[in-house]
Design a protein around this motif. Structure first.
Motif, PDB file in Angstrom:
ATOM      1  N   LYS A   7      25.539  30.073 -20.230  1.00 44.58           N
ATOM      2  CA  LYS A   7      25.740  30.535 -21.601  1.00 44.58           C
ATOM      3  C   LYS A   7      26.890  31.534 -21.650  1.00 44.58           C
ATOM      4  O   LYS A   7      27.196  32.167 -20.637  1.00 44.58           O
ATOM      5  CB  LYS A   7      24.446  31.127 -22.167  1.00 44.58           C
ATOM      6  N   PRO A   8      27.525  31.708 -22.814  1.00 45.28           N
ATOM      7  CA  PRO A   8      27.437  30.810 -23.961  1.00 45.28           C
ATOM      8  C   PRO A   8      28.100  29.490 -23.612  1.00 45.28           C
ATOM      9  O   PRO A   8      28.966  29.448 -22.736  1.00 45.28           O
ATOM     10  CB  PRO A   8      28.220  31.553 -25.048  1.00 45.28           C
ATOM     11  N   LEU A   9      27.726  28.454 -24.278  1.00 45.72           N
ATOM     12  CA  LEU A   9      28.220  27.133 -23.895  1.00 45.72           C
ATOM     13  C   LEU A   9      29.736  27.079 -23.871  1.00 45.72           C
ATOM     14  O   LEU A   9      30.331  26.449 -22.993  1.00 45.72           O
ATOM     15  CB  LEU A   9      27.668  26.094 -24.871  1.00 45.72           C
ATOM     16  N   THR A  10      30.390  27.745 -24.827  1.00 39.29           N
ATOM     17  CA  THR A  10      31.844  27.643 -24.935  1.00 39.29           C
ATOM     18  C   THR A  10      32.462  28.971 -25.376  1.00 39.29           C
ATOM     19  O   THR A  10      31.768  29.914 -25.738  1.00 39.29           O
ATOM     20  CB  THR A  10      32.253  26.561 -25.954  1.00 39.29           C
ATOM     21  N   HIS A  11      33.783  28.967 -25.394  1.00 40.33           N
ATOM     22  CA  HIS A  11      34.573  30.131 -25.811  1.00 40.33           C
ATOM     23  C   HIS A  11      34.927  30.052 -27.293  1.00 40.33           C
ATOM     24  O   HIS A  11      35.211  31.085 -27.909  1.00 40.33           O
ATOM     25  CB  HIS A  11      35.849  30.178 -24.955  1.00 40.33           C
ATOM     26  N   SER A  12      34.920  28.865 -27.865  1.00 38.49           N
ATOM     27  CA  SER A  12      35.296  28.704 -29.271  1.00 38.49           C
ATOM     28  C   SER A  12      34.341  27.770 -29.991  1.00 38.49           C
ATOM     29  O   SER A  12      33.629  26.967 -29.370  1.00 38.49           O
ATOM     30  CB  SER A  12      36.721  28.148 -29.389  1.00 38.49           C
TER      31      SER A  12
END
Length: 471
Positions: free
Chosen positions: A143-148
Motif C-alpha cells: 500500500k498504497p497501490l499507486t502514486h497517482s
C-alpha cells in the motif's frame, strides 16, 4: 457542503457504477500452469526486499519457490540472500538470481516467474506491477497501490483484463474484526450513516515534511551500492541526498503519497468497505503549509459519496497531522460520546455516525472496535456471517493471495486490485484537493476527471521520466 471548516488520457471505464463489488471477479484468461519450480511450487520474484519488502518476501517465500530478488540497494540484496526463515531455518534466498533493475529481471526471467511481490517506494508500485501483470504474472503490491489516481485506475483495469490474481498489502483486511464490522454495518445495525471520520497523527511522529521541510536538501555523493537512477525510476531525476532513501521518501511529492497515502489504505479500510463507498463525487480540503516539494503539515479532507446500494449519501472526513501542537481530530462532541472519562483518543482510528448509534475503532487496521448506542450490541449478534474468515494478519494476506492463484479465483483475495484500485483512487483524490486548497472539486469517475477545475486535472496523472522507459 458543510465541513469542519464550519461543521491524460482518460479511459472509458464503466466507473459510474457506485457499488464497489466486494468479490471482484475477472475472467481467468491465464490459467495457473503446472509449476515447474523445485518441489512443484509456484515461482516468485520479489521487487524490493528492504523495509516492508523484507517481511513481504519472507512471508511469500513460505508459499512460493523464490527464483529472483530485486532491490536498488545492494546492501538489501546481500542481506536478503543470507537470511534464514525464522520459522523453519531454511534459506529461501540463498541461491536466487539478484537484480537491481526490475525491468531487466522481468525481461530475462519472465518465463521462469509465476508471481511477483512489489514492496518499493510508492512511485514504483504501478510501473513494476503493470509490467508484471501485462506479462500475466500475479501481483502482490504494498500500500498504497499507486502514486497517482490515474495509475490506480490502470492497475484495476489491467488486473481484470489479464485475469491475474492480485492483493494489496493492507493487512488489516485479513482480520476477523474488520470483516465482522463490515457485516454489521452493511446489515443496517447503525441505521442511516451520513457521516464518518477517519484520522491519523502522521506524519509528525514518523517522518518530517512541511513545515520543517519545504525545499530540497543539498546534494550528497550516492552511497556505494545504491543504484540511484533505478531508485528514481519514473520520477523526475534529482541528485541524491540523505533523507530520500530508505524511508523519508514518503514526505516528498515525487516519490510518496504523504500521510493519506501511507495510512488511509489501513485506517479508512473499514469505513470504505462497510459503507460500500465506491467512487466519490466531490472532495474538498483544508491543508496547511502547502508547497511544491513535500506534502502539507496537516489536512482535513472531506469526501462526498452519493446514495448507493440502499445507503444514504455520506460525507467522509479525513484528518492528518497537528495544528497548534494538537492532533487534528474529529469534533470534540463526537469524541466525548465514545471515550470514557479521562481517556485519550487513539493516534489513529475511525468513527461511523449512524442514526441508531456509533461504531468506533481506535486502531490503525479496524481490527478492534466498539458499538455505542442502545441495543446495538444485541442487534449485532443477530447479524449472520457472510464473509470468509482469515484472521492471520500479514501472513494471511499472502496465504489468501496464494489460494486465489492456485484456485484461479481472483475474488478470493479480499484486497484484490478490483477493490484496492477504487480504494486507492478515492484516497488519493485527497492529495489533489490539498493542492487546490479550499476549492470544492466535483469528480466524475467515469471520465477520470474533475468537471469544475482544470487545474485539479493536472494532478490526476504523473508524467513518467522519458529516459527511464517502462512497459
Amino acid at each position: 457542503m458543510t465541513t469542519r471548516l464550519t461543521r491524460r488520457r482518460f479511459l472509458k471505464t464503466g466507473a459510474a457504477a457506485a457499488g464497489l463489488g466486494y468479490f471482484y471477479t475477472a475472467s481467468a484468461v491465464s490459467a495457473v500452469r503446472a509449476a515447474e519450480g523445485p518441489n512443484g511450487k509456484l515461482r516468485l520474484a520479489c521487487i524490493g526486499v528492504g523495509g516492508k519488502g523484507d517481511g513481504d518476501s519472507s512471508q511469500a517465500a513460505r508459499l512460493f519457490q523464490v527464483v529472483a530478488i530485486c532491490d536498488v540497494d545492494d546492501g538489501n540484496l546481500n542481506k536478503k540472500a543470507n537470511q534464514s526463515d525464522r520459522r523453519s531455518g531454511a534459506r529461501p534466498f540463498a541461491d536466487v538470481k539478484k537484480y537491481y533493475d526490475y525491468r531487466k529481471m522481468l525481461e530475462e526471467m519472465g518465463k521462469e516467474i509465476d508471481a511477483v511481490t512489489v514492496s518499493t517506494p510508492d512511485h514504483t508500485h504501478a510501473p513494476a506491477s503493470m509490467m508484471a501483470m501485462k506479462m500475466k504474472k500475479h501481483v502482490y503490491c504494498q500500500k498504497p497501490l499507486t502514486h497517482s489516481v490515474y495509475e490506480a485506475r490502470q492497475m484495476r483495469l489491467t488486473a481484470k483484463e489479464m485475469g491475474v490474481c492480485t492483493q494489496l498489502g493492507n493487512q488489516g483486511s485479513a482480520s476477523e474484526g474488520i470483516r465482522r464490522a463490515v457485516e454489521i454495518v452493511a446489515a443496517g445495525v447503525l441505521g442511516e450513516v451520513k457521516e464518518a471520520h477517519v484520522w491519523t497523527d502522521r506524519p509528525a511522529r514518523y517522518w518530517k515534511q512541511a513545515p520543517d521541510i519545504v525545499s530540497r536538501p543539498p546534494e550528497k555523493p550516492v552511497p556505494k551500492g545504491l543504484h540511484w537512477n533505478e531508485w528514481i525510476g519514473v520520477a523526475p531525476m534529482r541528485p541524491y541526498a540523505p533523507g530520500y532513501h530508505p524511508f523519508s521518501w514518503r514526505a516528498w511529492r515525487d516519490f510518496g503519497t504523504g500521510a493519506i497515502g501511507d495510512m488511509a489504505c489501513h485506517t479508512a479500510n473499514l469505513t470504505y468497505r462497510a459503507l460500500k463507498l465506491g467512487f466519490a463525487t466531490g472532495v474538498v480540503a483544508d491543508a496547511r503549509d502547502i508547497n511544491p516539494e513535500t506534502y502539507p503539515s496537516s489536512s482535513h479532507v472531506i469526501y462526498q459519496f452519493p446514495a448507493r446500494d440502499g445507503m444514504a449519501p455520506v460525507a467522509v472526513h479525513w484528518y492528518e497531522g497537528f495544528r497548534g501542537g494538537k492532533k487534528l481530530t474529529p469534533p470534540d462532541d463526537l469524541i466525548q460520546k465514545v471515550l470514557k472519562k479521562g481517556a485519550r483518543l487513539a493516534n489513529s482510528g475511525c468513527l461511523l455516525v449512524g442514526s441508531k448509534g456509533l461504531l468506533f475503532s481506535p486502531n490503525d487496521y479496524g481490527e478492534q472496535w466498539q458499538l455505542v448506542g442502545e441495543g446495538l450490541t444485541e442487534a449485532a449478534k443477530a447479524v449472520n456471517k457472510t464473509l470468509p474468515r482469515n484472521g492471520k494478519g500479514d501472513q494471511g494476506m499472502k496465504d489468501e493471495w496464494f489460494e486465489a492463484i492456485t484456485k484461479n479465483k481472483p475474488e478470493i483475495a479480499f484486497s484484490n486490485f478490483g477493490f484496492a484500485g477504487m480504494l486507492t483512487e478515492t484516497i488519493l483524490l485527497g492529495n489533489i484537493a490539498g493542492n487546490c486548497n479550499g476549492e470544492h472539486l466535483e469528480w466524475d469517475a467515469s471520465s477520470l476527471a474533475f468537471t469544475n477545475n482544470s487545474k485539479a486535472n493536472n494532478f490526476v496523472r504523473n508524467e513518467y521520466r522519458k529516459d527511464f522507459p517502462v512497459s
